[in-house]
Design an enzyme around this catalytic site. Structure first.
Site, PDB file in Angstrom:
ATOM      1  N   HIS A  93      -9.555  10.490  -4.530  1.00 30.62           N
ATOM      2  CA  HIS A  93      -9.805  10.190  -5.949  1.00 30.62           C
ATOM      3  C   HIS A  93     -11.293   9.979  -6.177  1.00 30.62           C
ATOM      4  O   HIS A  93     -11.924   9.267  -5.419  1.00 30.62           O
ATOM      5  CB  HIS A  93      -9.069   8.905  -6.345  1.00 30.62           C
ATOM      6  CG  HIS A  93      -7.748   9.154  -6.983  1.00 30.62           C
ATOM      7  ND1 HIS A  93      -6.949  10.202  -6.654  1.00 30.62           N
ATOM      8  CD2 HIS A  93      -7.086   8.477  -7.941  1.00 30.62           C
ATOM      9  CE1 HIS A  93      -5.851  10.161  -7.368  1.00 30.62           C
ATOM     10  NE2 HIS A  93      -5.903   9.134  -8.166  1.00 30.62           N
ATOM     11  N   TYR A 105      -6.039   1.654 -15.249  1.00 27.92           N
ATOM     12  CA  TYR A 105      -5.838   0.210 -15.416  1.00 27.92           C
ATOM     13  C   TYR A 105      -5.878  -0.087 -16.916  1.00 27.92           C
ATOM     14  O   TYR A 105      -6.814   0.315 -17.594  1.00 27.92           O
ATOM     15  CB  TYR A 105      -6.963  -0.569 -14.728  1.00 27.92           C
ATOM     16  CG  TYR A 105      -6.895  -0.603 -13.224  1.00 27.92           C
ATOM     17  CD1 TYR A 105      -7.420   0.422 -12.450  1.00 27.92           C
ATOM     18  CD2 TYR A 105      -6.306  -1.677 -12.560  1.00 27.92           C
ATOM     19  CE1 TYR A 105      -7.359   0.385 -11.063  1.00 27.92           C
ATOM     20  CE2 TYR A 105      -6.249  -1.727 -11.173  1.00 27.92           C
ATOM     21  CZ  TYR A 105      -6.773  -0.693 -10.437  1.00 27.92           C
ATOM     22  OH  TYR A 105      -6.716  -0.733  -9.068  1.00 27.92           O
ATOM     23  N   PRO A 121      -2.603  -7.889  -6.307  1.00 28.07           N
ATOM     24  CA  PRO A 121      -2.729  -6.432  -6.062  1.00 28.07           C
ATOM     25  C   PRO A 121      -3.700  -5.732  -7.013  1.00 28.07           C
ATOM     26  O   PRO A 121      -4.033  -4.581  -6.832  1.00 28.07           O
ATOM     27  CB  PRO A 121      -1.310  -5.917  -6.231  1.00 28.07           C
ATOM     28  CG  PRO A 121      -0.593  -6.956  -7.007  1.00 28.07           C
ATOM     29  CD  PRO A 121      -1.235  -8.260  -6.684  1.00 28.07           C
ATOM     30  N   LYS A 166      -6.641  -4.553  -2.734  1.00 28.72           N
ATOM     31  CA  LYS A 166      -7.395  -5.022  -1.572  1.00 28.72           C
ATOM     32  C   LYS A 166      -6.527  -5.512  -0.420  1.00 28.72           C
ATOM     33  O   LYS A 166      -7.016  -5.672   0.694  1.00 28.72           O
ATOM     34  CB  LYS A 166      -8.333  -6.169  -1.986  1.00 28.72           C
ATOM     35  CG  LYS A 166      -9.486  -5.715  -2.844  1.00 28.72           C
ATOM     36  CD  LYS A 166     -10.388  -4.755  -2.101  1.00 28.72           C
ATOM     37  CE  LYS A 166     -11.426  -4.114  -3.002  1.00 28.72           C
ATOM     38  NZ  LYS A 166     -11.775  -2.767  -2.553  1.00 28.72           N
ATOM     39  N   TYR A 173     -14.790  -1.681  -5.201  1.00 30.15           N
ATOM     40  CA  TYR A 173     -13.448  -1.084  -5.276  1.00 30.15           C
ATOM     41  C   TYR A 173     -13.245  -0.103  -4.121  1.00 30.15           C
ATOM     42  O   TYR A 173     -12.178  -0.067  -3.503  1.00 30.15           O
ATOM     43  CB  TYR A 173     -13.261  -0.359  -6.614  1.00 30.15           C
ATOM     44  CG  TYR A 173     -11.825   0.055  -6.888  1.00 30.15           C
ATOM     45  CD1 TYR A 173     -11.374   1.341  -6.573  1.00 30.15           C
ATOM     46  CD2 TYR A 173     -10.910  -0.830  -7.443  1.00 30.15           C
ATOM     47  CE1 TYR A 173     -10.064   1.726  -6.809  1.00 30.15           C
ATOM     48  CE2 TYR A 173      -9.597  -0.458  -7.691  1.00 30.15           C
ATOM     49  CZ  TYR A 173      -9.180   0.826  -7.364  1.00 30.15           C
ATOM     50  OH  TYR A 173      -7.867   1.190  -7.582  1.00 30.15           O
TER      51      TYR A 173
HETATM   52  P1  FAS Z   1       2.658  -7.417   6.594  1.00 30.31           P
HETATM   53  O1  FAS Z   1       3.320  -8.532   5.836  1.00 30.31           O
HETATM   54  O2  FAS Z   1       2.670  -6.044   6.046  1.00 30.31           O
HETATM   55  O3  FAS Z   1       3.330  -7.300   8.055  1.00 30.31           O
HETATM   56  C1  FAS Z   1       3.676  -8.471   8.776  1.00 30.31           C
HETATM   57  C2  FAS Z   1       4.769  -8.079   9.768  1.00 30.31           C
HETATM   58  O4  FAS Z   1       5.053  -9.234  10.586  1.00 30.31           O
HETATM   59  C3  FAS Z   1       6.069  -7.702   9.071  1.00 30.31           C
HETATM   60  O5  FAS Z   1       6.563  -6.478   9.574  1.00 30.31           O
HETATM   61  C4  FAS Z   1       7.006  -8.864   9.380  1.00 30.31           C
HETATM   62  O6  FAS Z   1       8.359  -8.458   9.513  1.00 30.31           O
HETATM   63  C5  FAS Z   1       6.459  -9.372  10.707  1.00 30.31           C
HETATM   64  N1  FAS Z   1       6.751 -10.802  10.950  1.00 30.31           N
HETATM   65  C6  FAS Z   1       6.702 -11.820  10.060  1.00 30.31           C
HETATM   66  N2  FAS Z   1       7.038 -12.980  10.669  1.00 30.31           N
HETATM   67  C7  FAS Z   1       7.294 -12.672  11.976  1.00 30.31           C
HETATM   68  C8  FAS Z   1       7.696 -13.440  13.103  1.00 30.31           C
HETATM   69  N3  FAS Z   1       7.904 -14.757  13.007  1.00 30.31           N
HETATM   70  N4  FAS Z   1       7.877 -12.797  14.284  1.00 30.31           N
HETATM   71  C9  FAS Z   1       7.656 -11.457  14.388  1.00 30.31           C
HETATM   72  N5  FAS Z   1       7.293 -10.675  13.351  1.00 30.31           N
HETATM   73  C10 FAS Z   1       7.109 -11.288  12.161  1.00 30.31           C
HETATM   74  N6  FAS Z   1      -1.605  -4.456  -1.263  1.00 30.31           N
HETATM   75  C11 FAS Z   1      -2.348  -3.539  -1.912  1.00 30.31           C
HETATM   76  O7  FAS Z   1      -3.488  -3.268  -1.498  1.00 30.31           O
HETATM   77  N7  FAS Z   1      -1.850  -2.901  -3.031  1.00 30.31           N
HETATM   78  C12 FAS Z   1      -0.575  -3.137  -3.496  1.00 30.31           C
HETATM   79  O8  FAS Z   1      -0.150  -2.553  -4.487  1.00 30.31           O
HETATM   80  C13 FAS Z   1       0.237  -4.083  -2.828  1.00 30.31           C
HETATM   81  N8  FAS Z   1       1.518  -4.336  -3.251  1.00 30.31           N
HETATM   82  C14 FAS Z   1       2.259  -5.291  -2.591  1.00 30.31           C
HETATM   83  C15 FAS Z   1       3.582  -5.601  -2.994  1.00 30.31           C
HETATM   84  C16 FAS Z   1       4.334  -6.573  -2.324  1.00 30.31           C
HETATM   85  C17 FAS Z   1       5.740  -6.894  -2.785  1.00 30.31           C
HETATM   86  C18 FAS Z   1       3.769  -7.269  -1.236  1.00 30.31           C
HETATM   87  C19 FAS Z   1       4.552  -8.369  -0.527  1.00 30.31           C
HETATM   88  C20 FAS Z   1       2.471  -6.975  -0.824  1.00 30.31           C
HETATM   89  C21 FAS Z   1       1.719  -5.983  -1.483  1.00 30.31           C
HETATM   90  N9  FAS Z   1       0.429  -5.644  -1.068  1.00 30.31           N
HETATM   91  C22 FAS Z   1      -0.341  -4.728  -1.710  1.00 30.31           C
HETATM   92  C23 FAS Z   1      -0.163  -6.307   0.051  1.00 30.31           C
HETATM   93  C24 FAS Z   1       0.340  -5.653   1.331  1.00 30.31           C
HETATM   94  O9  FAS Z   1       0.136  -4.274   1.291  1.00 30.31           O
HETATM   95  C25 FAS Z   1      -0.315  -6.360   2.478  1.00 30.31           C
HETATM   96  O10 FAS Z   1      -1.691  -6.603   2.239  1.00 30.31           O
HETATM   97  C26 FAS Z   1      -0.166  -5.648   3.801  1.00 30.31           C
HETATM   98  O11 FAS Z   1       1.191  -5.390   4.029  1.00 30.31           O
HETATM   99  C27 FAS Z   1      -0.760  -6.554   4.882  1.00 30.31           C
HETATM  100  O12 FAS Z   1      -0.396  -6.052   6.110  1.00 30.31           O
HETATM  101  P2  FAS Z   1      -0.098  -7.048   7.317  1.00 30.31           P
HETATM  102  O13 FAS Z   1      -1.203  -8.039   7.415  1.00 30.31           O
HETATM  103  O14 FAS Z   1       0.218  -6.180   8.477  1.00 30.31           O
HETATM  104  O15 FAS Z   1       1.179  -7.916   6.881  1.00 30.31           O
HETATM  105  C1  PHB Z   2      -0.546   1.341  -6.199  1.00 27.32           C
HETATM  106  O1  PHB Z   2      -0.692   2.575  -6.266  1.00 27.32           O
HETATM  107  O2  PHB Z   2       0.506   0.800  -5.762  1.00 27.32           O
HETATM  108  C2  PHB Z   2      -1.683   0.435  -6.651  1.00 27.32           C
HETATM  109  C3  PHB Z   2      -2.868   1.015  -7.085  1.00 27.32           C
HETATM  110  C4  PHB Z   2      -3.904   0.186  -7.496  1.00 27.32           C
HETATM  111  C5  PHB Z   2      -3.717  -1.199  -7.469  1.00 27.32           C
HETATM  112  C6  PHB Z   2      -2.518  -1.764  -7.032  1.00 27.32           C
HETATM  113  C7  PHB Z   2      -1.489  -0.935  -6.625  1.00 27.32           C
HETATM  114  O3  PHB Z   2      -4.737  -2.022  -7.877  1.00 27.32           O
END
Ligand code: FAS
Ligand code: PHB
Length: 389
Positions: free
Chosen positions: A72, A200, A292, A296, A384
């Site tokens: 992008h 946005y 979100p 980041k 960004y």
């Molecule tokens: P994660 O949470 O992805 O991974 C942690 C792992 O540890 C999981 O697989 C879990 O099962 C495991 N775990 C937990 N406890 C444990 C234990 N006791 N023993 C063993 N394993 C265990 N970020 C964006 O940039 N843009 C978005 O649009 C966005 N949307 C999101 C929507 C939702 C609903 C959520 C919850 C997060 C969103 N995020 C978004 C943020 C997300 O992408 C995180 O930043 C990213 O998954 C972080 O990765 P990890 O640090 O690996 O943590």
């Molecule tokens: C997405 O594509 O899920 C997305 C993009 C930009 C954001 C958050 C989520 O700031």
């Protein structure tokens, strides 16, 4: 059992760290509570910073991203019915990549399979022991059998609800939190993205975001009250709310269709300091959560992994502890800059229940500062697209 680095969690942090360390000849064991299918069923982030794409390529997992991901050049803003474009590539010379976190995780799993990475799923009751000694251990239960792993270091990549952060004594942790009075209702639909791809929107009815995963998979969001439940929102109600918030130029290109995933995510800003305790390191959501808005979350996790793998590779190559002792300070510097960016964009783009007329004028001024100034847009685009590691 014994290994060099025990990694808790097989999300993007844990899998990328394992992949980078294994490629440097460092042995790891990844312990994941869920099944692989459960991990891969999560629908989360979609936007990769330039630095994230570079590190994924360095880890040997960039090939499908470069083939199927969508680079992008610019980001659009819809404000009071007007459409504005920020030319991120023109201002920074870099591009962001739209490529879902689910795909990143899929590619990391495939790469770990290819090099024989050790990932143990269904690891229950994971517990960390002796993390301030030079012989830390991890125990867990799998299929009713207890296991004990000794290691040199432990990487807590287990997300916000994991066991790693609480292993640091509460009296030694400094926690900072801000909870926002609304959530994001997001849907995934097999429809073409809007022509502008990423928009946005700040509207009287609240925030909205049009994004995508590929040419026939769209990801859209609308701001909703925290009291709303996903069952309160039919697809028709979602599309009406999104359509109403979009500038006419974007609305004209919106294609609606049935949702294949629909969920409400709360918004919070959270940081836990320090990110290291003895031989335990925190990475990603285990240490910090961003709203979100700034895209980041995943990208900050990758930044932490970059610093930690650099410190561990240096340690095993030279015996130096410099990178290890500097990890928390180095990672937190970048974390707080991303926290500020995400907070500022969230404050600027959303409608807050308690907004006063003065608050609303401040929002208008913030938006004008950004959209009227090339210098402000350059600073915005640099963050960004991702601050340098
Ligand atoms: P994660 O949470 O992805 O991974 C942690 C792992 O540890 C999981 O697989 C879990 O099962 C495991 N775990 C937990 N406890 C444990 C234990 N006791 N023993 C063993 N394993 C265990 N970020 C964006 O940039 N843009 C978005 O649009 C966005 N949307 C999101 C929507 C939702 C609903 C959520 C919850 C997060 C969103 N995020 C978004 C943020 C997300 O992408 C995180 O930043 C990213 O998954 C972080 O990765 P990890 O640090 O690996 O943590
Ligand atoms: C997405 O594509 O899920 C997305 C993009 C930009 C954001 C958050 C989520 O700031």
């Amino acid at each position: 059992m014994r290994t060099q680095v025990a990694i808790i969690g097989a999300g993007p942090s844990g899998l990328l760290l394992s992949q980078l360390l294994n490629r440097a000849g460092i042995a790891t064991v990844v312990l994941e509570r869920q099944s692989r299918d459960h991990v891969l069923s999560r629908i989360r982030a979609g936007v990769l910073e330039w630095g994230t794409t570079e590190l994924l390529r360095a880890a040997g997992v960039g090939e499908r991203m470069d083939r199927e991901g969508k680079p992008h050049d610019h980001i659009h803003f819809g404000v009071n019915g007007q459409l504005f474009r920020v030319d991120c590539h023109g201002l920074t010379g870099r591009r962001l990549m739209v490529y879902g976190q689910t795909e990143v995780t899929t590619d990391l799993y495939a790469a770990q399979d290819a090099i024989g990475g050790t990932i143990i799923h269904g690891a229950e009751d994971v517990a960390l022991h002796d993390v301030t000694s030079d012989r830390p251990r991890v125990t867990w239960v799998k299929d009713g059998e207890r296991h004990d792993l000794s290691c040199d270091f432990i990487a807590g990549c287990d997300g916000f609800h994991g066991v790693s952060r609480p292993t640091i004594p509460a009296e030694r942790r400094r926690e900072f939190e801000k909870v926002y009075p609304f959530g994001w209702l997001g849907i995934l639909s097999r429809t073409p993205p809007v022509p502008q791809h990423m928009v946005y929107v700040a509207s009287e009815s609240g925030f909205a975001l049009c994004s995508m995963r590929n040419a026939m998979l769209s990801r859209h969001y609308v701001q909703v009250p925290l009291t709303d439940r996903v069952e309160d929102w039919s697809d028709a109600r979602f599309w009406d709310a999104l359509t109403e918030r979009l500038p006419e130029e974007v609305r004209a290109g919106l294609v609606t269709g049935p949702s294949i995933e629909k969920s409400i995510a709360p918004l919070r800003s959270f940081v836990s300091e320090p990110m290291r305790w003895g031989r335990l390191f925190l990475c990603g959501d285990a240490a910090h959560i961003v709203p979100p808005t700034g895209a980041k979350g995943l990208n900050l996790a990758v930044g932490d992994v970059f610093y930690l793998q650099e410190a561990l590779v240096e340690h095993y190559a030279t015996g130096s502890m410099a990178g290890i002792e500097g990890y928390s300070t180095r990672a937190l510097d970048r974390v707080w800059k991303a926290m500020r960016f995400s907070w500022q964009l969230t404050m600027m783009m959303h409608r807050f229940p308690q907004d006063t007329p003065y608050d609303r004028r401040m929002q208008d001024a913030e938006l004008s500062m950004l959209l009227d100034s090339a210098a402000a847009q350059k600073a915005w685009a640099e963050t960004y697209l991702g601050l340098p590691y």
